[in-house]
Scaffold this motif. Structure first.
Motif, mmCIF file in Angstrom:
data_model
loop_
_atom_site.group_PDB
_atom_site.id
_atom_site.type_symbol
_atom_site.label_atom_id
_atom_site.label_comp_id
_atom_site.label_asym_id
_atom_site.label_seq_id
_atom_site.Cartn_x
_atom_site.Cartn_y
_atom_site.Cartn_z
ATOM 1 N N TYR A 59 62.348 5.429 -27.478
ATOM 2 C CA TYR A 59 62.218 6.253 -28.674
ATOM 3 C C TYR A 59 63.347 7.294 -28.788
ATOM 4 O O TYR A 59 63.363 8.122 -29.662
ATOM 5 C CB TYR A 59 60.858 6.957 -28.660
ATOM 6 C CG TYR A 59 60.485 7.646 -29.949
ATOM 7 C CD1 TYR A 59 60.552 6.969 -31.172
ATOM 8 C CD2 TYR A 59 60.065 8.978 -29.963
ATOM 9 C CE1 TYR A 59 60.206 7.606 -32.350
ATOM 10 C CE2 TYR A 59 59.715 9.614 -31.144
ATOM 11 C CZ TYR A 59 59.787 8.913 -32.334
ATOM 12 O OH TYR A 59 59.451 9.541 -33.510
ATOM 13 N N PHE A 78 70.433 5.325 -28.593
ATOM 14 C CA PHE A 78 69.698 6.355 -29.326
ATOM 15 C C PHE A 78 70.008 7.721 -28.759
ATOM 16 O O PHE A 78 69.701 8.008 -27.620
ATOM 17 C CB PHE A 78 68.188 6.099 -29.242
ATOM 18 C CG PHE A 78 67.767 4.800 -29.860
ATOM 19 C CD1 PHE A 78 68.355 4.357 -31.043
ATOM 20 C CD2 PHE A 78 66.788 4.031 -29.272
ATOM 21 C CE1 PHE A 78 67.964 3.158 -31.618
ATOM 22 C CE2 PHE A 78 66.389 2.839 -29.834
ATOM 23 C CZ PHE A 78 66.983 2.396 -31.006
ATOM 24 N N ALA A 84 66.258 6.467 -33.400
ATOM 25 C CA ALA A 84 65.266 5.409 -33.192
ATOM 26 C C ALA A 84 64.496 5.143 -34.485
ATOM 27 O O ALA A 84 64.248 3.992 -34.853
ATOM 28 C CB ALA A 84 64.316 5.802 -32.061
#
Lengths: 517, 370
Positions: A59, A78, A84
């Motif tokens: 994430y 990311f 994300a």
């Protein structure tokens, strides 16, 4: 970046060789994960196995030290969750992130508000798109109702809507069922299945094997920071999965030589505790139990069914409306907490960070905490620094806390060592009764075995233990008696010799209420 | 002293020093922009350090700052932000001037009596905020700010209405005062008219503060409640009681802030007496990291800057630059401390991990050898 063209597009998410270290511990080591699109993919593992760390990597909440993240066939880096989200990954956290005083619509669009040409929030457009999402999910909310009016399960649904509203096609759910009651769990899976039917992908983190086996398409097992197996519910069963989760060096909580003593150390009779909101139902409703010398009484139950209130009321931290607490024939119902502790109660709290430790303070202050009235450690007014430090070293030594010395601040220790310190401190005062709430939650297997050994050893020497745990194996293995709590009441009393996790599960959900012997 | 503690102290002092240097640099830029010569300004400012008179003035100014910083710091230790030192000090000033002036006692007793009156008044005024927090969950920042306003106005009004002692025929005089305190309540000077003995009381308060917070059971519980109220509560420390008690102690100390001005200098109450000294204590406590030693040196620095600022006017440099500088120092301290703490926390964590690994490796070696 090494990209293997043959896998392009086959997987919604592919993690290759992810390694993430934190000072002193390896949180993830060479993790490999492949998630097919349109499936519910479970990631299972013990507490502290590294599931959450891995999902935070996916994430974008932190960056891996090594390894590649591939989403829908293309490799990604990311820098933050924003990246994300832009890739279509959304996360529903275990602790909800909703503003209570805002409406459902406002919460969902917060940060992504559609605007009219004149720069105002376009609530009509927002309502339209949220309604569309709701029909996909098969839920129906009054969008103008404040979030504060919703129950836990509904709030979770709002969180999912929020993530979908941001365009997520890959959803990560971090232990979503930990806070839910059984019916809500069922509803959640209905929702999730509708979602994947629409083509979304769900990554589901859990350590509850039954719901994983019943509802997920594929399963990846994490143990001690690394992925150890990839399987499906058809290929395995509960036992097989449990073995994969804990490995062969599974510490065995069972086994005892001595027998339970006759003396009743702790007696709780007819205890009522008021609910948090005035006028709501009781948080603790007519609870009675006994703990004998040399006995471990286990409390099973879904979190939030009164276990916390029970411990707080026994300690005198929350006032009881009715009922009594007796410690070794002494009625302590009206005694202040300090006096109860002085009389021989000890407490391993539910959350070591929130209630157990002073994270910024050195270890010697942490082992002193709560023991200020011990004449060996303080005079009437002053602290005895030397004695406190020596005592701290003893605890560190005896409980195998891994630390250079007693002067480092508590935050520098790993979770398992922090917990060993807390357990050590609570045992150091030679209590008569120990309230142990999740004593091995979030610790590594080694620390878990050490803590179990200490509990067993103390029990054999006559300590009475009230053990609250979510780990059913731990409860069955350690307890001499198991009580099940549901909805603030004790609904069953079981002999661990005949108890299985499945049986406990049926009692914990409140479907069956057993007779008490 | 162990190594970790020494290192932490070095890091702490270093970050405060960096803050001061950064503040000086920013002030230099401000001076340049306004067309003044920063080198000349700073050399004038710090050149004054050699003069006995300036040093005496510095100690005089530092005295109330040490006391008010101690009052603020004891709140901080409990995670309470007592902004109300100014108001607590002001209420105590008037009550001590009036009540202390109304009795006749032999010298040392009279001084002690005045201290008790000042401390009790300050404690009562701060206790209101503590009571509001405990009973009604009113944030102490808001209540103490409001109590400051109330104190300032109420004291000014009641002084004007009941207690001003004008000489016949000069009722419109600007510098109106209460009746003078009897000489038995005057706090003696160390150096006549230049350095007042309240300095010793201030240092004594800092020492007592250190003993109370770091050496006693109560102090440990206070710090534990401030560091993690949940953990302290779980061991049976009543958080409400701690809030009330620490507010009362803080207020009692605050009551003494104005005593150098009242008992050691003017010997009567007037409206601008000891003005701002309660607020300045917040800055001193922040720079001193709520530690008695840090507060001592910070108070000396602020006292010196205040005393030496007059020199700047002689060089046609506005002395307000010193006020700006103290403000920037405080801001820089807050920012730099936070950054340094994050860096230091990571360093400690890494080091602890490395030391554990080393220890384990050694144990294995010993095992292998035997």
């Amino acid at each position: 970046m090494s990209e293997q063209p043959q896998t392009r597009g086959d997987f919604a998410v592919e993690l290759r060789g992810i390694t993430k270290t934190f000072p002193g511990v390896i949180a993830n080591h060479n993790v490999n994960l492949t998630v097919r699109p349109g499936t519910i993919h479970a990631i299972v593992g013990e507490n502290g196995a590294g599931k959450s760390t891995l999902m935070k990597t996916l994430y974008g909440m932190h960056q891996p030290d090594e390894g590649t993240i591939v989403v829908n066939g293309s490799s990604r880096t990311f820098r933050s969750p924003t990246d994300a989200i832009a890739t279509g990954i959304g996360m529903v956290h275990q602790h909800f992130m909703l503003a209570d005083n805002l409406t459902i619509t406002e919460n969902i669009i917060l940060g992504n508000e559609p605007t009219t040409s004149r720069g105002r929030i376009d609530f009509t457009a927002a309502h339209d798109s949220i309604r569309r999402l709701m029909s996909t999910l098969g839920v129906d909310f009054d969008l103008d109702a404040p979030v504060s009016s919703l129950g836990v399960g509904q709030r979770q649904r709002v969180e999912i809507l929020k993530v979908l509203y941001r365009g997520a096609r890959i959803l990560i759910l971090d232990e979503p069922t930990a806070v839910l009651v059984p019916q809500e769990v069922t509803e959640l899976f209905v929702t999730l299945k509708r979602l994947v039917a629409e083509g979304a992908t769900v990554i589901f983190i859990s350590h509850k094997l039954d719901e994983v086996l019943a509802n997920c398409d594929e399963i990846t097992v994490i143990r001690q920071g690394t992925t150890v197996a990839h399987t499906t519910p058809r290929e395995t069963d509960r036992r097989g999965l449990a073995e994969l989760m804990v490995g062969s060096d599974l510490p065995d909580p069972s086994g005892r030589e001595t027998s339970v003593g006759d003396t009743v150390l702790l007696q709780v009779s007819g205890l009522d505790v008021a609910g948090t909101v005035a006028g709501s139902k009781l948080a603790l409703d007519d609870v009675s139990l006994r703990v004998h010398a040399g006995e471990i009484v286990g409390i099973a139950g879904v979190e939030g069914n009164g276990q916390f209130e029970l411990c707080e009321a026994i300690l005198g931290l929350t006032p009881a409306v009715r009922g009594s607490v007796t410690l070794e024939n002494r009625d302590i119902s009206d005694a202040p907490t300090r006096e109860r502790i002085g009389a021989g109660l000890s407490y391993i709290p539910f959350d070591r960070h929130r209630e157990g430790l002073l994270l910024d303070a050195p270890l010697w202050e942490n082992t002193y905490l709560g023991r200020e009235d011990d004449p060996a450690l303080s005079s009437r007014v002053f602290t005895r620094r030397r004695a406190i430090e020596a005592d701290s070293r003893t605890i560190i030594e005896r409980f195998g806390v891994r630390t250079p010395n007693e002067h480092v601040p508590a935050f520098a220790l790993s979770g398992g060592n922090q917990q060993k310190l807390v357990v050590g401190r609570e045992m150091a005062s030679n209590p008569k009764v120990l309230l142990a709430a999740h004593p091995t939650r979030g610790v590594d297997v080694g620390a878990q075995a050490a803590i179990w050994d200490e509990l067993r050893h103390a029990r054999d020497n006559g300590l009475g233990v009230l053990l609250v745990s979510a780990d059913l194996e731990e409860l069955i293995g350690l307890s001499d008696t198991i009580l099940v709590m549901f909805d603030g009441r004790i609904t069953a009393e079981l002999d661990p010799a005949n108890a299985t996790p499945e049986l406990l599960g049926t009692y914990m959900t409140g479907e069956v209420q057993g007779a008490r012997s | 002293m162990n190594r970790q503690k020494l290192q932490r102290m070095l890091v702490t002092s270093a970050s405060s020093l960096i803050a001061i240097i950064v503040a000086l640099a920013i002030c230099a830029v401000i001076l340049l922009i306004t067309g003044k010569d920063p080198v000349k300004a700073f050399s004038t400012l710090f050149g004054a350090a050699g003069e006995t008179k300036v040093l005496q003035g510095m100690l005089n100014r530092a005295t109330p700052l040490m006391i008010s910083a101690a009052a603020v710091a004891i709140g901080f230790k409990m995670n309470l932000f007592n902004i109300g030192v100014e108001g607590q000090m002001r209420v105590a000033l008037l009550s001590t001037a009036v009540i202390g002036g109304a009795v006749n006692l032999p010298a040392p007793l009279h001084i002690a009596f005045c201290f008790v009156v000042a401390m009790a008044t300050g404690a009562i005024w701060a206790g209101i905020a503590g009571w509001l927090k405990v009973k009604r969950n009113v944030n102490e920042v808001i209540s103490t700010i409001m109590l400051n306003f109330i104190a300032l106005s109420a004291v000014a009004w009641s002084f004007d209405t009941f207690f001003r002692a004008n000489k016949e025929g000069e009722s419109t005089s600007v510098l109106v005062k209460t009746k003078d305190l009897p000489t038995t309540a005057w706090f003696p000077d160390i150096v006549d008219r230049r350095l007042n003995g309240m300095l010793i009381i201030a240092i004594l308060i800092l020492i007592l503060f250190w003993v109370l917070v770091w050496k006693t059971k109560f102090g440990f519980q206070l710090r534990a409640s401030g560091a993690n109220s949940g953990a302290a509560r779980a061991t049976g420390v009543d958080p409400k009681r701690m809030v009330l008690v620490s507010m009362l102690i803080s207020g009692a100390i605050a009551g003494l802030v104005g005593m150098r001005a009242l008992m050691g200098d003017v010997h009567a109450y007037q409206n601008n007496l000891a003005e701002q000294q309660g607020f300045n204590g917040i800055a001193v406590a922040l720079l001193g990291r709520n530690h008695p030693a840090g507060i001592f040196f910070s108070a000396l620095l602020f006292g010196f800057l205040g005393e030496a600022s007059g020199r700047l006017q002689l060089e046609d440099i506005p002395k307000e630059i010193v006020t700006i500088m103290t403000g920037i120092i405080v801001l820089a301290v807050v920012i730099i401390n936070e950054a340094v703490k994050r860096w230091d926390d990571r360093r400690i964590q890494r080091r602890a991990a490395a030391m554990v690994d080393e220890k384990l490796a050694n144990e294995k070696k010993v095992e292998a050898a035997s």
